[in-house]
Design a protein around this motif. Structure first.
Motif, PDB file in Angstrom:
ATOM      1  N   ALA A 183      -8.896 -35.200  55.461  1.00 51.22           N
ATOM      2  CA  ALA A 183      -8.552 -34.306  56.565  1.00 51.22           C
ATOM      3  C   ALA A 183      -8.263 -32.894  56.051  1.00 51.22           C
ATOM      4  O   ALA A 183      -8.700 -31.903  56.653  1.00 51.22           O
ATOM      5  N   SER A 184      -7.545 -32.809  54.934  1.00 46.51           N
ATOM      6  CA  SER A 184      -7.247 -31.505  54.355  1.00 46.51           C
ATOM      7  C   SER A 184      -8.535 -30.802  53.911  1.00 46.51           C
ATOM      8  O   SER A 184      -8.710 -29.598  54.125  1.00 46.51           O
ATOM      9  N   GLY A 185      -9.449 -31.562  53.306  1.00 44.56           N
ATOM     10  CA  GLY A 185     -10.715 -30.994  52.872  1.00 44.56           C
ATOM     11  C   GLY A 185     -11.543 -30.480  54.035  1.00 44.56           C
ATOM     12  O   GLY A 185     -12.148 -29.413  53.963  1.00 44.56           O
ATOM     13  N   ILE A 186     -11.559 -31.232  55.134  1.00 41.87           N
ATOM     14  CA  ILE A 186     -12.316 -30.816  56.317  1.00 41.87           C
ATOM     15  C   ILE A 186     -11.709 -29.540  56.906  1.00 41.87           C
ATOM     16  O   ILE A 186     -12.436 -28.624  57.332  1.00 41.87           O
ATOM     17  N   ILE A 218     -11.953 -23.456  45.790  1.00 43.04           N
ATOM     18  CA  ILE A 218     -11.507 -24.141  44.565  1.00 43.04           C
ATOM     19  C   ILE A 218     -10.910 -25.506  44.898  1.00 43.04           C
ATOM     20  O   ILE A 218     -11.178 -26.501  44.205  1.00 43.04           O
ATOM     21  N   ASP A 219     -10.096 -25.592  45.964  1.00 41.33           N
ATOM     22  CA  ASP A 219      -9.492 -26.869  46.358  1.00 41.33           C
ATOM     23  C   ASP A 219     -10.563 -27.896  46.725  1.00 41.33           C
ATOM     24  O   ASP A 219     -10.447 -29.084  46.383  1.00 41.33           O
ATOM     25  N   LEU A 220     -11.610 -27.461  47.411  1.00 43.05           N
ATOM     26  CA  LEU A 220     -12.696 -28.384  47.760  1.00 43.05           C
ATOM     27  C   LEU A 220     -13.434 -28.850  46.507  1.00 43.05           C
ATOM     28  O   LEU A 220     -13.824 -30.024  46.402  1.00 43.05           O
ATOM     29  N   GLN A 221     -13.617 -27.948  45.562  1.00 41.35           N
ATOM     30  CA  GLN A 221     -14.283 -28.345  44.323  1.00 41.35           C
ATOM     31  C   GLN A 221     -13.447 -29.342  43.530  1.00 41.35           C
ATOM     32  O   GLN A 221     -13.983 -30.276  42.917  1.00 41.35           O
ATOM     33  N   LYS A 222     -12.130 -29.159  43.546  1.00 39.39           N
ATOM     34  CA  LYS A 222     -11.243 -30.067  42.802  1.00 39.39           C
ATOM     35  C   LYS A 222     -11.302 -31.489  43.340  1.00 39.39           C
ATOM     36  O   LYS A 222     -11.005 -32.448  42.605  1.00 39.39           O
ATOM     37  N   GLU A 227      -8.058 -37.344  38.063  1.00 32.99           N
ATOM     38  CA  GLU A 227      -7.023 -36.890  37.133  1.00 32.99           C
ATOM     39  C   GLU A 227      -7.416 -37.163  35.684  1.00 32.99           C
ATOM     40  O   GLU A 227      -6.904 -36.511  34.771  1.00 32.99           O
ATOM     41  N   GLU A 228      -8.315 -38.122  35.455  1.00 32.23           N
ATOM     42  CA  GLU A 228      -8.736 -38.446  34.090  1.00 32.23           C
ATOM     43  C   GLU A 228      -9.714 -37.424  33.520  1.00 32.23           C
ATOM     44  O   GLU A 228      -9.885 -37.339  32.301  1.00 32.23           O
ATOM     45  N   ASP A 229     -10.352 -36.671  34.381  1.00 25.85           N
ATOM     46  CA  ASP A 229     -11.315 -35.672  33.899  1.00 25.85           C
ATOM     47  C   ASP A 229     -10.585 -34.547  33.179  1.00 25.85           C
ATOM     48  O   ASP A 229      -9.564 -34.045  33.662  1.00 25.85           O
ATOM     49  N   GLU A 230     -11.106 -34.143  32.035  1.00 26.25           N
ATOM     50  CA  GLU A 230     -10.478 -33.081  31.235  1.00 26.25           C
ATOM     51  C   GLU A 230     -10.960 -31.714  31.740  1.00 26.25           C
ATOM     52  O   GLU A 230     -11.768 -31.038  31.110  1.00 26.25           O
ATOM     53  N   ILE A 231     -10.409 -31.352  32.891  1.00 23.53           N
ATOM     54  CA  ILE A 231     -10.820 -30.108  33.544  1.00 23.53           C
ATOM     55  C   ILE A 231      -9.574 -29.314  33.914  1.00 23.53           C
ATOM     56  O   ILE A 231      -8.675 -29.832  34.574  1.00 23.53           O
ATOM     57  N   PHE A 270     -13.015 -25.711  31.477  1.00 21.79           N
ATOM     58  CA  PHE A 270     -11.934 -24.890  32.037  1.00 21.79           C
ATOM     59  C   PHE A 270     -12.529 -23.742  32.828  1.00 21.79           C
ATOM     60  O   PHE A 270     -13.655 -23.285  32.574  1.00 21.79           O
ATOM     61  N   ILE A 271     -11.745 -23.291  33.801  1.00 28.11           N
ATOM     62  CA  ILE A 271     -12.070 -22.081  34.559  1.00 28.11           C
ATOM     63  C   ILE A 271     -10.765 -21.324  34.771  1.00 28.11           C
ATOM     64  O   ILE A 271      -9.831 -21.844  35.380  1.00 28.11           O
TER      65      ILE A 271
END
Length: 338
Positions: A183-186, A218-222, A227-231, A270-271
């Motif tokens: 819902a937040s993403g939409i 950025i939030d949509l991309q996240k 959490e396991e991804d090293e980003i 990283f970004i």
């Protein structure tokens, strides 16, 4: 190259016409060797004054912070050129037939008046007419590109009411299912689409609105990552961003490029994004890991081409863009006087 040859041809034509139409040049009589030589070296002195004033000093006059350098530089240039040409005249009058004899002071005063009331005035006219035609060409090009973009947008446009109604239905459905992340993403996507469809048509938008758009993107991309991804993704802002205006959708291209080429699920990524406002200047910086070398058809320059052209058209001589395409990192530094 053509412009350079055209200028040379104009000066040579002026040189020939002057010598054919005038009975004397200063103290030199037509038909003598001194007559042609004096007009030849005089043409070089005049051209030096003309172009140095037009191409180097006049742009400083248009910059309110550098007008005093214009006065100082132009005065020094004018006196120097006049003295050099007068010295050359003074030497030549001793070796070639002349109509009358001038003192060095009289020669200098005569050259100074010619340089002020002829060469400098023509230099002013050339520079301002050149800039006017260039600005008109840029305006016409911007209109043509805007029309092409609008036509392209209309061809691909989905009815906004249908789009927002559909997103609202999806948002309500996700909330009823207690899928609050979806819902937040939409909701973020709906806000981004509304900005793209409605506010982006304006010439300028609030910088805070542009930053909100970047945050939502950025939030949509996240949401794609676990959490396991090293980003590591960070966005920092500082300075007084309220009340500042910016051309819409100008910064997103750099952020999209960072996600496209800077994120890999198989390696640390990283970004880092920084937005800073100081002294009416916006500083925008993006640094990201560079995985484009390992991705097929990774070509970052294409993704940045359009925004570079927009910067050139919207903020001519008011922006500075540096791109650092390293082996392991990719960086963009942009400053705009807003």
């Amino acid at each position: 190259m053509f412009r350079r040859f055209l200028h040379i041809a104009i000066w040579l034509l002026g040189y020939v016409l002057l010598n054919l139409s005038s009975g004397t040049i200063g103290v030199f009589t037509a038909g003598t060797q001194g007559y042609w030589l004096a007009s030849l070296y005089g043409m070089f002195f005049n051209a030096s004054l003309f172009y140095t004033h037009a191409d180097y000093f006049l742009p400083k006059l248009l910059n309110r912070e550098q007008w005093h350098w214009y006065l100082l530089g132009t005065t020094s240039l004018l006196l120097s050129i006049s003295l050099l040409e007068s010295y050359a005249d003074f030497i030549f009058v001793q070796h070639y037939p002349i109509t009358y004899v001038n003192t060095f002071k009289e020669l200098w005063e005569e050259n100074l008046l010619i340089h002020i009331f002829l060469v400098l005035l023509l230099s002013f006219a050339y520079r301002f007419s050149h800039d006017w035609f260039r600005n008109e060409r840029q305006k016409q090009k911007l209109k043509e590109e805007k029309l092409a973009a609008e036509l392209s947008f209309l061809r691909a446009q989905i009815n906004p009411h249908f789009l927002f109604n559909t997103l609202n239905n999806l948002f309500s459905s996700a909330q009823q299912s207690q899928d609050f992340q979806t819902a937040s993403g939409i909701a973020k996507l709906a806000k981004m689409m509304r900005y793209m469809l409605e506010e982006s048509e304006a010439a300028l938008v609030k910088l805070t609105t542009e930053i909100d758009y970047l945050n939502n993107y950025i939030d949509l991309q996240k949401m794609r990552f676990s959490e396991e991804d090293e980003i590591n993704i960070q966005l920092k802002k500082s300075g007084n961003v309220s009340g500042k205006m910016l051309a819409p959708l100008l910064l997103i291209s750099f952020v999209e490029n960072a996600f496209k080429h800077g994120i890999s699920l198989r390696a640390k990524s990283f970004i880092y994004i920084e937005i800073r406002v100081r002294n009416e200047t916006l500083f925008f910086q993006v640094q990201n890991s560079n995985h484009s070398k390992t991705q097929p058809n990774g070509r970052q320059s294409i993704g940045l081409r359009n925004v570079k052209e927009r910067l050139r058209l919207i903020y001519p001589e008011r922006h500075n863009l540096k791109v650092d395409d390293g082996q392991e990192t990719f960086g963009v530094q942009l400053s705009i006087k807003i």
